[in-house]
Design an enzyme around this catalytic site. Structure first.
Site, PDB file in Angstrom:
ATOM      1  CE  LYS A 204       8.898  -7.735  -6.506  1.00 22.50           C
ATOM      2  NZ  LYS A 204       9.304  -7.398  -5.674  1.00 22.50           N
ATOM      3  CD  GLU A 210      -3.988 -17.210  -5.070  1.00 20.63           C
ATOM      4  OE1 GLU A 210      -3.145 -17.610  -5.832  1.00 20.63           O
ATOM      5  OE2 GLU A 210      -4.796 -16.850  -4.040  1.00 20.63           O
ATOM      6  N   GLY A 265       5.145  -5.550  -4.051  1.00 14.44           N
ATOM      7  CA  GLY A 265       3.801  -5.795  -4.779  1.00 14.44           C
ATOM      8  C   GLY A 265       3.288  -4.675  -4.481  1.00 14.44           C
ATOM      9  NE  ARG A 266       3.185  -4.714   2.531  1.00  8.06           N
ATOM     10  CZ  ARG A 266       4.520  -5.766   2.231  1.00  8.06           C
ATOM     11  NH1 ARG A 266       4.317  -6.639   1.219  1.00  8.06           N
ATOM     12  NH2 ARG A 266       5.051  -5.775   2.903  1.00  8.06           N
ATOM     13  CD  GLU A 351       1.290  -8.768   1.514  1.00 10.41           C
ATOM     14  OE1 GLU A 351       1.742  -8.257   0.491  1.00 10.41           O
ATOM     15  OE2 GLU A 351       0.778 -10.017   1.312  1.00 10.41           O
ATOM     16  CG  HIS A 382     -27.659   4.468   7.765  1.00 14.16           C
ATOM     17  ND1 HIS A 382     -28.941   4.438   8.068  1.00 14.16           N
ATOM     18  CD2 HIS A 382     -26.909   5.278   7.126  1.00 14.16           C
ATOM     19  CE1 HIS A 382     -29.119   5.977   8.511  1.00 14.16           C
ATOM     20  NE2 HIS A 382     -28.080   6.456   6.769  1.00 14.16           N
ATOM     21  CE  LYS A 490       1.682 -15.974  -1.865  1.00 11.68           C
ATOM     22  NZ  LYS A 490       2.624 -15.211  -2.612  1.00 11.68           N
TER      23      LYS A 490
HETATM   24  O1  F6P Z   1       0.390 -12.095  -0.370  1.00 15.77           O
HETATM   25  C1  F6P Z   1       0.764 -12.048  -0.795  1.00 15.77           C
HETATM   26  C2  F6P Z   1       1.716 -11.565  -1.824  1.00 15.77           C
HETATM   27  O2  F6P Z   1       3.196 -12.308  -2.083  1.00 15.77           O
HETATM   28  C3  F6P Z   1       1.866  -9.905  -2.151  1.00 15.77           C
HETATM   29  O3  F6P Z   1       2.558  -9.551  -1.990  1.00 15.77           O
HETATM   30  C4  F6P Z   1       1.517  -9.315  -3.313  1.00 15.77           C
HETATM   31  O4  F6P Z   1       0.816  -8.138  -3.680  1.00 15.77           O
HETATM   32  C5  F6P Z   1       0.764 -10.842  -4.005  1.00 15.77           C
HETATM   33  O5  F6P Z   1       1.394 -11.922  -3.185  1.00 15.77           O
HETATM   34  C6  F6P Z   1       1.138 -11.380  -5.707  1.00 15.77           C
HETATM   35  O6  F6P Z   1       2.223 -11.380  -6.073  1.00 15.77           O
HETATM   36  P1  F6P Z   1       2.802 -11.284  -7.551  1.00 15.77           P
HETATM   37  O7  F6P Z   1       2.216 -10.079  -7.995  1.00 15.77           O
HETATM   38  O8  F6P Z   1       4.090 -11.810  -6.944  1.00 15.77           O
HETATM   39  O9  F6P Z   1       1.424 -12.310  -8.200  1.00 15.77           O
END
Ligand code: F6P
Length: 524
Positions: A204, A210, A265-266, A351, A382, A490
């Site tokens: 987003k 990452e 995002g979620r 979250e 199990h 972060k």
């Molecule tokens: O973990 C924090 C967060 O901001 C989430 O809310 C989000 O889904 C994720 O990082 C990834 O964010 P982006 O889609 O901006 O890469």
């Protein structure tokens, strides 16, 4: 004491809990022969049986009164109207617009034209990919798609793509990479041919370390194989609200599929972030998924509180968290295809509602989101069910079971196990003279039955959980749509990474972090 804890509805529940705590599920069932039917709600392709909870009709009435007191119906109306209910970021939370049929969002600008336009572009793109018309730099057809994203840009599409395995189209395989650990991308790329691989960079913000690192490594992988003069842009697409960010990576404009700041995002799997689902199972399946979510939206908007599935599930969660002190809830899908559901719900629920400060900035004096965890049954039986049956903790469970139109004996055995576990938890098994063998029972669970594991029912299921989380947030007086708690970590990681590579003294760090950093720098 907070206004919530002082409130009449809360106090009435606290008093009522003392009576219910003394009753057990055996007695509650015996007292009401119609209990199972009365504590079941069906909507579309979903049936929720909440009869195996430590609650009676009075409990449900008092819980509904709590929801009324918190103005849940008014908050539902506000969310659907596009009010800026995400107060810390001054935005609406309009994921429901992503699956709406017509413009019902008068409070903000009309977002539906953009939503529909993007969906059309996704349809064209998914269609091309499935026809083999999407070609890489060398002209060969794309056969593999790797989604690079994390959190909401990974968990939703990953979970749904797997859940729809039986709907997958041949000739196009979809893979997922989220971890900054290079082993994740390396493993995904093993066996893939650069010429026929497309990367979707889903982010987003397009600022997530990452994802950007993995995208750069993917680019390097392509370049090493195809040469620096190859048109690598043919191997990238993006789903993002940061169009400029995607352009900076070299994703061509026609392959950048937008989402908007009003989609959390979620809550974004219904947007372009769901592209992997459309690529794997087809755009028709994706639209069916939206259709399912839309019907759950309708249910949520219109059903009275007592017959409203997300509201009832939220109230039951609050009942255990705040009045029985339960700390966790297990989610156990009896389906290998739904194996990723617990991980998806962890982000959605923890979250959203893992917060200790209310909407007004005040520290709360009641518990909020429980720890959500789980795994697919029957392997879980199990592993950790021992604790569920005989341990010392109260762990309410969601059993998620999917029906089959023409079930095999093995599929019947799977469903039988789910029902057996729910019954064993609720009613136990007295073994006179052998306390180590006895199951005490009185352990609560909901059973969520999907008519079948298909796009429509999955849409209903996920929207159901989204709205459950929203209702909990309303009652706990939280903003369920921000996640400030993850930001500091972060930032810290960004400052530590270069120091792991460098050699200067890290005197400003705490002694533990400094010692670990120095140990890692030694590389022996
Ligand atoms: O973990 C924090 C967060 O901001 C989430 O809310 C989000 O889904 C994720 O990082 C990834 O964010 P982006 O889609 O901006 O890469």
């Amino acid at each position: 004491m907070s206004a919530l804890v002082r409130s009449p509805a809360w106090q009435a529940l606290a008093a009522h809990q003392k009576k219910i705590a003394a009753a057990n599920l055996d007695a509650l069932f015996a007292a009401d022969p119609s209990r199972a039917g009365r504590f079941t709600i069906e909507a579309g392709g979903i049936l929720v049986d909440y009869s195996k909870h430590r609650a009676d009709a009075e409990t449900m009435r008092l819980l509904a009164a709590l929801a009324s007191q918190a103005q849940v119906p008014q908050w539902i109306a506000r969310m659907f109207a596009g009010d800026p209910i995400n107060n810390t970021e001054g935005r609406p939370a309009l994921h429901v617009a992503l699956r709406a049929r017509e413009a019902v969002f008068p409070a903000g600008r009309d977002v539906m034209a953009e939503v529909r336009g993007t969906r059309e572009r996704l349809r064209r793109f998914a269609g091309e990919a499935q026809r083999g018309a999407l070609r890489g730099a060398s002209g060969r057809a794309i056969t593999d798609v790797v989604n690079i994203g994390i959190g909401g840009s990974d968990l939703g599409p990953r979970m749904l793509t797997r859940a729809l395995r039986r709907f997958h189209k041949p000739d196009l395989r979809v893979h997922f990479v989220s971890n900054i650990d290079p082993a994740d991308l390396d493993a995904a790329l093993t066996g893939l041919a650069p010429e026929t691989t497309l990367f979707i960079v889903a982010s987003k913000t397009f600022t997530t370390t990452e994802t950007l690192e993995n995208a750069q490594r993917a680019k390097a992988w392509l370049e090493a194989a195809l040469g620096s003069s190859a048109d690598l842009s043919r191997h990238f697409a993006a789903a993002t609200a940061n169009i400029a960010g995607a352009a900076a990576l070299g994703v061509p404009q026609e392959r950048v599929f937008p989402l908007w700041d009003w989609v959390g995002g979620r809550y974004s799997v219904w947007s372009a972030v769901g592209l992997p689902v459309a690529l794997a199972a087809g755009m028709d399946a994706f639209e069916e998924l939206l259709e399912g979510a839309r019907s759950m939206d309708e249910h949520f908007r219109t059903e009275p509180l007592e017959r409203n599935i997300p509201v009832v599930l939220a109230l039951i969660e609050i009942w255990y968290v705040n009045f029985f002190g339960s700390q966790t809830r297990a989610v156990i899908p009896y389906s290998e295809d739904l194996r990723e559901l617990p991980a998806y719900l962890q982000q959605l629920e923890m979250e959203s509602n893992g917060k200790r400060v209310d909407r007004d900035g005040r520290e709360v004096d009641y518990d909020t989101a429980p720890v959500v965890w789980g795994a697919s049954g029957t392997p879980s039986q199990h592993s950790f069910h021992q604790l569920l049956h005989q341990g010392t903790r109260l762990v309410p469970v969601d059993f998620v079971v999917a029906g089959e139109s023409d079930p095999s004996a093995a599929q019947m055995a799977l469903a039988a196990n789910a029902l057996a576990q729910a019954a064993a938890l609720a009613f136990g098994n007295p073994v006179p003279g052998a306390p180590h063998k006895a199951l005490p029972g009185n352990r609560p669970s909901s059973t969520v039955l999907l008519r079948r594991l298909a796009p429509r029912e999955l849409g209903e299921l996920i929207a159901m959980y989204e709205h459950k989380v929203f209702v909990e947030g309303v009652i706990w007086n939280l903003n369920s749509f921000d996640q400030w708690g993850v930001e500091h970590g972060k930032t810290l990681a960004r400052t530590l990474a270069p120091r792991l590579l460098g050699s200067e003294e890290a005197t400003d760090l705490d002694s533990s972090t400094r010692a670990l950093l120095e140990r890692l720098r030694k590389r022996d």
